[in-house]
Design an enzyme around this catalytic site. Structure first.
Site, PDB file in Angstrom:
ATOM      1  N   CYS A  30     -10.963  10.193  12.036  1.00 45.24           N
ATOM      2  CA  CYS A  30      -9.863  10.560  11.141  1.00 45.24           C
ATOM      3  C   CYS A  30      -9.725   9.531  10.005  1.00 45.24           C
ATOM      4  O   CYS A  30      -9.389   8.376  10.254  1.00 45.24           O
ATOM      5  CB  CYS A  30      -8.588  10.650  11.978  1.00 45.24           C
ATOM      6  SG  CYS A  30      -7.055  10.600  11.062  1.00 45.24           S
ATOM      7  N   CYS A  33      -6.311   7.927   9.566  1.00 44.25           N
ATOM      8  CA  CYS A  33      -6.063   7.011  10.692  1.00 44.25           C
ATOM      9  C   CYS A  33      -6.650   5.631  10.394  1.00 44.25           C
ATOM     10  O   CYS A  33      -6.065   4.610  10.758  1.00 44.25           O
ATOM     11  CB  CYS A  33      -6.687   7.550  11.974  1.00 44.25           C
ATOM     12  SG  CYS A  33      -6.011   9.122  12.527  1.00 44.25           S
TER      13      CYS A  33
END
Length: 105
Positions: A30, A33
């Site tokens: 991600c 993230c």
């Protein structure tokens, strides 16, 4: 430093903590993230001894991600006394996270 939290340790580290707990639900693939990760690490160092700061890899630990309805990552939950008292979905500035912890200290 942020603590790695797993399904096996979640209850002990997060739900039974007598301190505020900030938990970053993330995954290695991600992109956003990876933007939040260094912020969470920094907060972990700054709040050491005052709050618990941890990360849950949702690919490896799906039980609590599912329990708390984590559908988008990164999602950061703030817990106090085993209850969710704050939720931030997506990337946010560091102050958003620190304000959530400061409100509980």
């Amino acid at each position: 430093m942020a603590q790695a939290i797993t399904d096996a340790t979640f209850e002990e580290v997060v739900l039974k903590s007598d301190k505020p707990v900030l938990v970053d639900f993330w995954a290695a693939w991600c992109g956003p993230c990876r933007m939040v990760g260094p912020i969470i690490e920094e907060i972990g160092q700054e709040y050491e001894g005052k709050a618990v700061v941890g990360k849950v890899d949702v690919d490896a630990n799906q039980e609590f991600a599912a329990k708390y309805g984590i559908r988008n990552i990164p999602t950061v939950l703030v817990f106090q006394n085993g209850e969710v008292v704050g939720r931030q979905v997506g990337v946010a500035p560091k102050q958003t996270y620190t304000n959530a912890i400061d409100a509980l200290l």
